[in-house]
Design a protein around this motif. Structure first.
Motif, PDB file in Angstrom:
ATOM      1  N   ALA A  88       1.607   0.215   1.051  1.00 40.83           N
ATOM      2  CA  ALA A  88       2.175   0.513  -0.220  1.00 40.83           C
ATOM      3  C   ALA A  88       1.720   2.157  -0.577  1.00 40.83           C
ATOM      4  CB  ALA A  88       1.376  -0.270  -1.328  1.00 40.83           C
ATOM      5  N   GLY A  89       2.778   2.919  -1.126  1.00 37.15           N
ATOM      6  CA  GLY A  89       2.420   4.184  -1.472  1.00 37.15           C
ATOM      7  C   GLY A  89       3.047   4.886  -2.407  1.00 37.15           C
ATOM      8  N   SER A  90       2.718   5.793  -2.792  1.00 41.48           N
ATOM      9  CA  SER A  90       3.551   6.779  -3.864  1.00 41.48           C
ATOM     10  C   SER A  90       3.230   8.242  -3.606  1.00 41.48           C
ATOM     11  CB  SER A  90       3.122   6.515  -5.301  1.00 41.48           C
ATOM     12  OG  SER A  90       1.676   7.134  -5.378  1.00 41.48           O
ATOM     13  N   SER A  91       4.335   9.083  -3.838  1.00 40.59           N
ATOM     14  CA  SER A  91       4.432  10.443  -3.552  1.00 40.59           C
ATOM     15  C   SER A  91       4.360  10.706  -2.048  1.00 40.59           C
ATOM     16  CB  SER A  91       3.342  10.994  -4.465  1.00 40.59           C
ATOM     17  OG  SER A  91       3.748  12.429  -4.605  1.00 40.59           O
ATOM     18  N   ILE A  92       3.678  11.581  -1.770  1.00 39.81           N
ATOM     19  CA  ILE A  92       3.267  11.952  -0.247  1.00 39.81           C
ATOM     20  C   ILE A  92       3.026  10.723   0.601  1.00 39.81           C
ATOM     21  CG2 ILE A  92       1.085  12.937  -0.398  1.00 39.81           C
ATOM     22  CD1 ILE A  92       4.014  13.956   2.010  1.00 39.81           C
ATOM     23  N   LEU A 142      12.448  -3.071   8.249  1.00 35.88           N
ATOM     24  CA  LEU A 142      11.211  -2.664   8.576  1.00 35.88           C
ATOM     25  C   LEU A 142      10.248  -3.626   9.591  1.00 35.88           C
ATOM     26  CD1 LEU A 142      10.275  -0.378   5.398  1.00 35.88           C
ATOM     27  CD2 LEU A 142      11.348   0.503   7.620  1.00 35.88           C
ATOM     28  N   GLY A 143       9.645  -3.140  10.236  1.00 40.30           N
ATOM     29  CA  GLY A 143       8.703  -4.291  10.987  1.00 40.30           C
ATOM     30  C   GLY A 143       7.416  -4.671  10.173  1.00 40.30           C
ATOM     31  N   ILE A 144       7.012  -3.657   9.264  1.00 42.79           N
ATOM     32  CA  ILE A 144       5.797  -3.892   8.340  1.00 42.79           C
ATOM     33  C   ILE A 144       6.292  -3.674   6.884  1.00 42.79           C
ATOM     34  CG2 ILE A 144       3.716  -2.495   7.683  1.00 42.79           C
ATOM     35  CD1 ILE A 144       3.763  -1.028  10.136  1.00 42.79           C
ATOM     36  N   PRO A 145       5.865  -4.855   6.276  1.00 41.05           N
ATOM     37  CA  PRO A 145       6.198  -4.921   4.868  1.00 41.05           C
ATOM     38  C   PRO A 145       5.568  -3.574   3.994  1.00 41.05           C
ATOM     39  CG  PRO A 145       5.157  -6.918   5.595  1.00 41.05           C
ATOM     40  CD  PRO A 145       5.050  -5.857   6.561  1.00 41.05           C
ATOM     41  N   LEU A 146       6.561  -3.050   3.311  1.00 42.28           N
ATOM     42  CA  LEU A 146       6.428  -1.726   2.626  1.00 42.28           C
ATOM     43  C   LEU A 146       6.928  -1.720   1.103  1.00 42.28           C
ATOM     44  CD1 LEU A 146       6.029   1.595   2.683  1.00 42.28           C
ATOM     45  CD2 LEU A 146       8.375   1.594   3.203  1.00 42.28           C
ATOM     46  N   ALA A 147       6.122  -1.067   0.155  1.00 40.45           N
ATOM     47  CA  ALA A 147       6.331  -0.793  -1.283  1.00 40.45           C
ATOM     48  C   ALA A 147       6.187   0.503  -1.602  1.00 40.45           C
ATOM     49  CB  ALA A 147       5.595  -1.982  -2.130  1.00 40.45           C
ATOM     50  N   LEU A 148       7.172   0.931  -2.336  1.00 36.55           N
ATOM     51  CA  LEU A 148       6.840   2.387  -2.833  1.00 36.55           C
ATOM     52  C   LEU A 148       7.021   2.173  -4.459  1.00 36.55           C
ATOM     53  CD1 LEU A 148       9.039   4.638  -0.498  1.00 36.55           C
ATOM     54  CD2 LEU A 148       6.652   3.770  -0.153  1.00 36.55           C
ATOM     55  N   THR A 149       6.189   3.035  -4.830  1.00 38.60           N
ATOM     56  CA  THR A 149       6.117   3.131  -6.508  1.00 38.60           C
ATOM     57  C   THR A 149       6.895   4.359  -7.042  1.00 38.60           C
ATOM     58  OG1 THR A 149       4.029   4.320  -6.832  1.00 38.60           O
ATOM     59  CG2 THR A 149       3.914   1.794  -6.605  1.00 38.60           C
ATOM     60  N   ALA A 150       7.381   4.216  -8.084  1.00 35.52           N
ATOM     61  CA  ALA A 150       8.010   5.224  -8.904  1.00 35.52           C
ATOM     62  C   ALA A 150       7.862   4.886 -10.627  1.00 35.52           C
ATOM     63  CB  ALA A 150       9.479   5.464  -8.376  1.00 35.52           C
ATOM     64  N   LEU A 184       2.649   9.536 -11.015  1.00 40.61           N
ATOM     65  CA  LEU A 184       2.486   9.596 -12.370  1.00 40.61           C
ATOM     66  C   LEU A 184       1.696   8.193 -12.989  1.00 40.61           C
ATOM     67  CD1 LEU A 184       5.431  11.602 -13.544  1.00 40.61           C
ATOM     68  CD2 LEU A 184       3.147  12.482 -13.262  1.00 40.61           C
ATOM     69  N   SER A 185       2.367   7.198 -12.436  1.00 40.77           N
ATOM     70  CA  SER A 185       2.053   5.964 -12.935  1.00 40.77           C
ATOM     71  C   SER A 185       0.931   5.198 -12.068  1.00 40.77           C
ATOM     72  CB  SER A 185       3.243   5.056 -13.267  1.00 40.77           C
ATOM     73  OG  SER A 185       3.780   4.764 -12.239  1.00 40.77           O
ATOM     74  N   ASN A 186       1.080   5.064 -10.953  1.00 41.24           N
ATOM     75  CA  ASN A 186       0.173   4.468  -9.838  1.00 41.24           C
ATOM     76  C   ASN A 186       0.179   5.101  -8.462  1.00 41.24           C
ATOM     77  OD1 ASN A 186      -1.175   2.316  -8.826  1.00 41.24           O
ATOM     78  ND2 ASN A 186       0.432   0.764  -8.839  1.00 41.24           N
ATOM     79  N   PRO A 187      -0.646   6.018  -8.398  1.00 43.54           N
ATOM     80  CA  PRO A 187      -0.914   6.952  -7.245  1.00 43.54           C
ATOM     81  C   PRO A 187      -1.485   6.392  -6.233  1.00 43.54           C
ATOM     82  CG  PRO A 187      -2.363   7.663  -8.983  1.00 43.54           C
ATOM     83  CD  PRO A 187      -1.420   6.817  -9.766  1.00 43.54           C
ATOM     84  N   VAL A 188      -2.334   5.481  -6.503  1.00 43.55           N
ATOM     85  CA  VAL A 188      -2.964   4.505  -5.445  1.00 43.55           C
ATOM     86  C   VAL A 188      -2.692   3.121  -5.668  1.00 43.55           C
ATOM     87  CG1 VAL A 188      -5.172   4.300  -4.229  1.00 43.55           C
ATOM     88  CG2 VAL A 188      -5.000   6.071  -5.557  1.00 43.55           C
ATOM     89  N   PRO A 189      -1.649   2.484  -5.227  1.00 44.84           N
ATOM     90  CA  PRO A 189      -1.184   1.475  -5.769  1.00 44.84           C
ATOM     91  C   PRO A 189      -1.754   0.152  -4.947  1.00 44.84           C
ATOM     92  CG  PRO A 189       0.458   2.324  -4.098  1.00 44.84           C
ATOM     93  CD  PRO A 189      -0.602   3.269  -4.258  1.00 44.84           C
ATOM     94  N   VAL A 190      -3.094  -0.128  -5.278  1.00 46.70           N
ATOM     95  CA  VAL A 190      -4.048  -1.105  -4.509  1.00 46.70           C
ATOM     96  C   VAL A 190      -3.544  -2.691  -4.744  1.00 46.70           C
ATOM     97  CG1 VAL A 190      -6.150  -2.316  -4.880  1.00 46.70           C
ATOM     98  CG2 VAL A 190      -5.961   0.327  -4.845  1.00 46.70           C
ATOM     99  N   GLN A 191      -3.206  -2.969  -6.065  1.00 52.68           N
ATOM    100  CA  GLN A 191      -2.481  -4.313  -6.260  1.00 52.68           C
ATOM    101  C   GLN A 191      -1.166  -4.369  -5.686  1.00 52.68           C
ATOM    102  OE1 GLN A 191      -4.563  -6.651  -7.615  1.00 52.68           O
ATOM    103  NE2 GLN A 191      -2.695  -8.021  -6.953  1.00 52.68           N
ATOM    104  N   VAL A 192      -0.446  -3.444  -5.594  1.00 54.77           N
ATOM    105  CA  VAL A 192       0.938  -3.579  -4.875  1.00 54.77           C
ATOM    106  C   VAL A 192       0.746  -4.225  -3.340  1.00 54.77           C
ATOM    107  CG1 VAL A 192       3.217  -2.314  -4.148  1.00 54.77           C
ATOM    108  CG2 VAL A 192       2.100  -2.020  -6.594  1.00 54.77           C
ATOM    109  N   ALA A 193      -0.290  -3.387  -2.825  1.00 52.17           N
ATOM    110  CA  ALA A 193      -0.758  -3.613  -1.563  1.00 52.17           C
ATOM    111  C   ALA A 193      -1.155  -5.061  -1.538  1.00 52.17           C
ATOM    112  CB  ALA A 193      -1.488  -2.742  -0.972  1.00 52.17           C
ATOM    113  N   ARG A 194      -1.728  -5.372  -2.186  1.00 49.42           N
ATOM    114  CA  ARG A 194      -2.586  -6.954  -2.151  1.00 49.42           C
ATOM    115  C   ARG A 194      -1.698  -7.975  -2.278  1.00 49.42           C
ATOM    116  NH1 ARG A 194      -6.808  -5.959  -5.595  1.00 49.42           N
ATOM    117  NH2 ARG A 194      -8.350  -5.582  -3.832  1.00 49.42           N
ATOM    118  N   ASP A 195      -0.510  -7.490  -3.322  1.00 52.86           N
ATOM    119  CA  ASP A 195       0.562  -8.545  -3.313  1.00 52.86           C
ATOM    120  C   ASP A 195       1.418  -8.665  -2.029  1.00 52.86           C
ATOM    121  OD1 ASP A 195      -0.318  -8.857  -5.621  1.00 52.86           O
ATOM    122  OD2 ASP A 195       1.152  -7.692  -6.889  1.00 52.86           O
TER     123      ASP A 195
END
Length: 274
Positions: free
Chosen positions: A16-20, A82-90, A135-146
């Motif tokens: 899970a990631g945001s921005s770069i 994708l072969g790996i589950p991925l989530a991006l935040t915006a 701007l809202s979630n630069p380190v999406p920890v809970q998103v990764a946990r989900d």
């Protein structure tokens, strides 16, 4: 970080990631190796990528060059490919709501999560007008946990260590004339206003990131020392990679312990072992 994990035989279960962080997560999840990512970034002509003015009325710089490179790497892949589950935040600037992207075009999602407002154009995605997820979630920890319940979450913030008192917000180590911005924009007070704005964006992201880390509590934080690289600096790719590897190698004993089954971790605690 990804290169060290691979060399240690540690498989990434989800990203899970945001921005770069979102950009790197996406190309890795799409199958590009850490070495391939490094080589691709090192070969880019950074100033040329951002030299073209934005076609949008609400941004200074265009991202046409970046999008072209992304389409070369990612093609028409979607999240579902994708072969790996991925989530991006915006962030949806119409509603002010955080958006977690897990379906649809991968390129569009990456372009949304890197769209620094006022600097790069926002991205239309479904019914949203999206900008930088930092701007809202630069380190999406809970998103990764989900995405991967039961696996330890390793967070990789890029801001300075908050305990250090002597810090300054870095926007660029370059002088204004060398930034990848059309010269008329940088004249007189407008250039200084631009620098102040990007400093505020950087600081806001750092504050939000530390708040998220404190409340969402990742299992491990790996913090490479990269805060001296400014928002619009042309990156020294080899140096950034070296610092990421150093930080990850220091954290490896703690990560290996997290990956041990719970009974063995309890035994380690009883024996007083790291």
């Amino acid at each position: 970080m990804l290169r060290v994990l691979e060399s240690e035989g540690i498989r990434v279960g989800a990203l899970a990631g945001s921005s770069i962080g979102g950009l790197i997560s996406a190309v890795y999840a799409a199958g590009l190796s850490p070495e391939g990512i490094k080589d691709k970034l090192a070969a880019l002509e950074y100033r040329r990528l951002l030299r073209e003015p934005s076609r949008a009325a609400n941004a200074l710089l265009g991202l046409q060059g970046v999008e072209s490179v992304l389409r070369e790497v990612l093609g028409e892949r979607s999240f579902e490919d994708l072969g790996i589950p991925l989530a991006l935040t915006a962030l949806d600037i119409r509603s002010g709501s955080e958006v977690v992207l897990t379906k649809g075009s991968l390129v569009d999602a990456v372009m949304a999560t890197i769209a620094i407002p006022g600097v790069f154009p926002s991205r239309q995605y479904n019914d949203w007008e999206l900008v930088d997820g930092g701007l809202s979630n630069p380190v999406p920890v809970q998103v990764a946990r989900d995405l991967a319940p039961g696996l330890p979450v390793v967070a990789v913030p890029l801001g300075p260590v908050p305990e250090l008192e002597t810090q300054t917000v870095q926007t660029s180590r370059s002088d204004l004339s060398s930034l990848p911005i059309p010269s008329p924009v940088m004249r007189f007070r407008l250039g200084q206003a631009f620098i102040a704005f990007t400093q505020a964006i950087t600081l806001s992201g750092q504050i939000q990131g530390e708040f998220r880390l404190a409340t969402e509590k990742p299992d491990l934080v790996i913090r490479p020392v990269v805060a001296d690289f400014g928002l619009l600096d042309a990156p020294d790719v080899e140096e950034v990679v070296r610092r990421g590897e150093m930080a990850t190698e220091v954290a490896l004993p703690r990560l290996r312990r997290l990956l041990r089954p719970a009974p063995l971790r309890m035994l380690d605690d009883w024996l007083g072992r790291e």
